[in-house]
Design a protein around this motif. Structure first.
Motif, PDB file in Angstrom:
ATOM      1  N   UNK A  11       0.836  -1.460  -0.532  1.00 47.92           N
ATOM      2  CA  UNK A  11       0.326   0.139   0.265  1.00 47.92           C
ATOM      3  C   UNK A  11       1.063   1.017   0.007  1.00 47.92           C
ATOM      4  N   UNK A  12       2.227   1.370   0.372  1.00 45.09           N
ATOM      5  CA  UNK A  12       2.752   2.519   0.306  1.00 45.09           C
ATOM      6  C   UNK A  12       3.655   2.720  -0.187  1.00 45.09           C
ATOM      7  N   UNK A  13       3.785   1.595  -1.544  1.00 43.55           N
ATOM      8  CA  UNK A  13       3.848   1.710  -3.235  1.00 43.55           C
ATOM      9  C   UNK A  13       3.208   2.593  -3.342  1.00 43.55           C
ATOM     10  N   UNK A  14       2.423   2.593  -3.383  1.00 45.92           N
ATOM     11  CA  UNK A  14       1.138   3.459  -4.367  1.00 45.92           C
ATOM     12  C   UNK A  14       1.787   4.941  -4.430  1.00 45.92           C
ATOM     13  N   UNK A  15       2.971   5.260  -3.215  1.00 41.34           N
ATOM     14  CA  UNK A  15       3.136   7.154  -2.835  1.00 41.34           C
ATOM     15  C   UNK A  15       4.218   6.404  -3.185  1.00 41.34           C
ATOM     16  N   UNK A  16       5.032   5.587  -2.565  1.00 44.52           N
ATOM     17  CA  UNK A  16       5.721   5.735  -2.401  1.00 44.52           C
ATOM     18  C   UNK A  16       6.907   4.909  -3.139  1.00 44.52           C
ATOM     19  N   UNK A  17       8.229   5.129  -3.305  1.00 39.95           N
ATOM     20  CA  UNK A  17       9.058   4.377  -4.306  1.00 39.95           C
ATOM     21  C   UNK A  17       9.574   3.221  -2.864  1.00 39.95           C
ATOM     22  N   UNK A  18       9.901   1.880  -3.333  1.00 39.99           N
ATOM     23  CA  UNK A  18      10.585   0.536  -2.372  1.00 39.99           C
ATOM     24  C   UNK A  18      12.418   1.365  -3.014  1.00 39.99           C
ATOM     25  N   UNK A  19      13.013   1.782  -1.324  1.00 40.61           N
ATOM     26  CA  UNK A  19      14.255   2.217  -1.668  1.00 40.61           C
ATOM     27  C   UNK A  19      14.806   1.036  -1.927  1.00 40.61           C
ATOM     28  N   UNK A  20      15.382  -0.384  -2.196  1.00 44.05           N
ATOM     29  CA  UNK A  20      15.443  -1.483  -2.251  1.00 44.05           C
ATOM     30  C   UNK A  20      14.498  -2.861  -2.133  1.00 44.05           C
ATOM     31  N   UNK A  21      15.111  -4.127  -2.202  1.00 44.53           N
ATOM     32  CA  UNK A  21      14.186  -4.668  -2.257  1.00 44.53           C
ATOM     33  C   UNK A  21      15.083  -6.256  -1.518  1.00 44.53           C
ATOM     34  N   UNK A  22      14.664  -7.367  -1.643  1.00 45.55           N
ATOM     35  CA  UNK A  22      15.020  -8.237  -1.014  1.00 45.55           C
ATOM     36  C   UNK A  22      16.074  -8.606  -1.569  1.00 45.55           C
ATOM     37  N   UNK A  23      16.387  -8.449  -2.548  1.00 46.41           N
ATOM     38  CA  UNK A  23      16.504  -9.993  -3.597  1.00 46.41           C
ATOM     39  C   UNK A  23      18.407  -8.363  -3.791  1.00 46.41           C
ATOM     40  N   UNK A  24      18.225  -7.419  -3.789  1.00 42.56           N
ATOM     41  CA  UNK A  24      19.184  -6.556  -4.078  1.00 42.56           C
ATOM     42  C   UNK A  24      20.253  -6.585  -2.341  1.00 42.56           C
ATOM     43  N   UNK A  25      19.235  -5.955  -1.495  1.00 44.17           N
ATOM     44  CA  UNK A  25      20.110  -6.493  -0.735  1.00 44.17           C
ATOM     45  C   UNK A  25      20.422  -7.539  -0.141  1.00 44.17           C
ATOM     46  N   UNK A  26      19.930  -9.130  -1.181  1.00 44.98           N
ATOM     47  CA  UNK A  26      20.846 -11.020  -0.394  1.00 44.98           C
ATOM     48  C   UNK A  26      22.197  -9.948  -1.378  1.00 44.98           C
ATOM     49  N   UNK A  27      21.862  -9.479  -2.709  1.00 46.73           N
ATOM     50  CA  UNK A  27      23.072  -9.773  -3.734  1.00 46.73           C
ATOM     51  C   UNK A  27      24.188  -8.330  -2.895  1.00 46.73           C
ATOM     52  N   UNK A  28      23.686  -7.412  -2.339  1.00 45.40           N
ATOM     53  CA  UNK A  28      25.239  -6.388  -1.721  1.00 45.40           C
ATOM     54  C   UNK A  28      25.529  -6.876  -0.811  1.00 45.40           C
ATOM     55  N   UNK A  29      24.940  -8.156  -0.215  1.00 44.47           N
ATOM     56  CA  UNK A  29      26.151  -8.273   1.082  1.00 44.47           C
ATOM     57  C   UNK A  29      26.378  -9.611   0.844  1.00 44.47           C
ATOM     58  N   UNK A  30      26.038  -9.844  -0.392  1.00 46.61           N
ATOM     59  CA  UNK A  30      27.394 -11.094  -1.528  1.00 46.61           C
ATOM     60  C   UNK A  30      28.700 -11.208  -1.384  1.00 46.61           C
ATOM     61  N   UNK A  31      28.307  -9.443  -2.375  1.00 43.89           N
ATOM     62  CA  UNK A  31      29.243  -8.966  -2.881  1.00 43.89           C
ATOM     63  C   UNK A  31      30.509  -8.603  -1.813  1.00 43.89           C
ATOM     64  N   UNK A  32      29.710  -8.223  -1.370  1.00 44.19           N
ATOM     65  CA  UNK A  32      30.139  -7.555   0.240  1.00 44.19           C
ATOM     66  C   UNK A  32      31.175  -8.720   0.847  1.00 44.19           C
TER      67      UNK A  32
END
Length: 267
Positions: free
Chosen positions: A35-56
């Protein structure tokens, strides 16, 4: 004895009730986030966060290229190319295409059976070499089945936003529920906008703007039909295709997608 059975039955009923309550609470959490995404863009996704952690962890560096651009600043060519390549029925379905899921399940069953037969043959060959006393060469690696998902764009977004990449029945079921929630709360234009701004187009490259800048040195709004089609071809395996984005396969498949784009209906 009867009292013990009754007590056990009540404990089981309470446990089931607690599980159901937790599942309902989880769906309400997902619904509130959507519901928040109706007006607010998600800053990141679960997949993105897992990828960033993997790369780190693996490379000791954080690679993250992403810039949100609104729907009107994403080329209509890219929207048509992605729909033509990933989900031709996007404008019409309600989030899930059961025929595609069934077809994917049947193909995956055959792929797994074929991989199992090959691996059994490899194991028998290695066993015969061991029995003969010959020094075996480096053992042949087992073959992994090539699995497909049969997911719509909405399902892919559901998975990327909230879930892991593991292939289990429970994860797939949750993906389907979230896909229906996305379709109930957001319109198709918003779903496609969020998808194109968050999907992976290479290691640490997320979203249409980052992909357009990385591969073609232009903004997402400036992508022509053929470059857009090339980006669409990369989506199923971006890490593999980014090593050679101009390969014969990518170029040939892009030509096929360009031919289909004229018949794509945009939301």
């Amino acid at each position: 004895m009867n009292k013990r059975l009754q007590d056990s039955g009540r404990q089981v009923a309470r446990l089931i009730g607690l599980i159901v309550l937790c599942l309902v609470a989880l769906q309400l959490y997902f619904l509130a986030r959507i519901a928040l995404m109706v007006v607010i863009a998600p800053e990141s996704t679960a997949f993105q966060r897992s990828e960033i952690w993997r790369l780190a962890v693996d490379k000791h560096e954080i690679l993250w290229s992403q810039q949100w651009v609104p729907d009107e600043r994403i080329s209509s060519h890219l929207k048509r190319a992605v729909i033509a390549s990933e989900d031709a029925g996007f404008a019409d379905h309600s989030g899930v295409e059961w025929d595609a899921i069934e077809a994917a399940w049947e193909k995956n069953q055959k792929a797994e059976a074929r991989a199992e037969r090959i691996n059994q043959q490899l194991d028998k060959r290695e066993a015969r070499r061991a029995q003969s006393g010959k020094a075996p060469p480096k053992p042949a690696p087992h073959v992994a089945p090539k699995l497909i998902g049969g997911s719509t764009i909405t399902q892919q977004l559901a998975k990327n936003l909230f879930l892991s990449a593991e292939r289990t029945a429970a994860r797939k079921a949750q993906e389907i529920v979230i896909a229906y929630l996305l379709e109930a709360v957001l319109d198709k234009r918003r779903i496609l906008e969020i998808y194109l701004n968050s999907v992976e187009w290479g290691e640490g490259i997320f979203g249409a703007q980052a992909a357009a800048r990385h591969y073609f040195r232009v903004d997402a709004a400036q992508l022509g039909a053929y470059p857009a089609a090339r980006l669409a071809v990369m989506l199923p395996a971006p890490k593999r295709f980014e090593k050679n984005p101009g390969s014969a396969y990518v170029s040939g498949r892009a030509g096929t997608i360009v031919a289909r784009m004229g018949g794509v209906e945009l939301p």
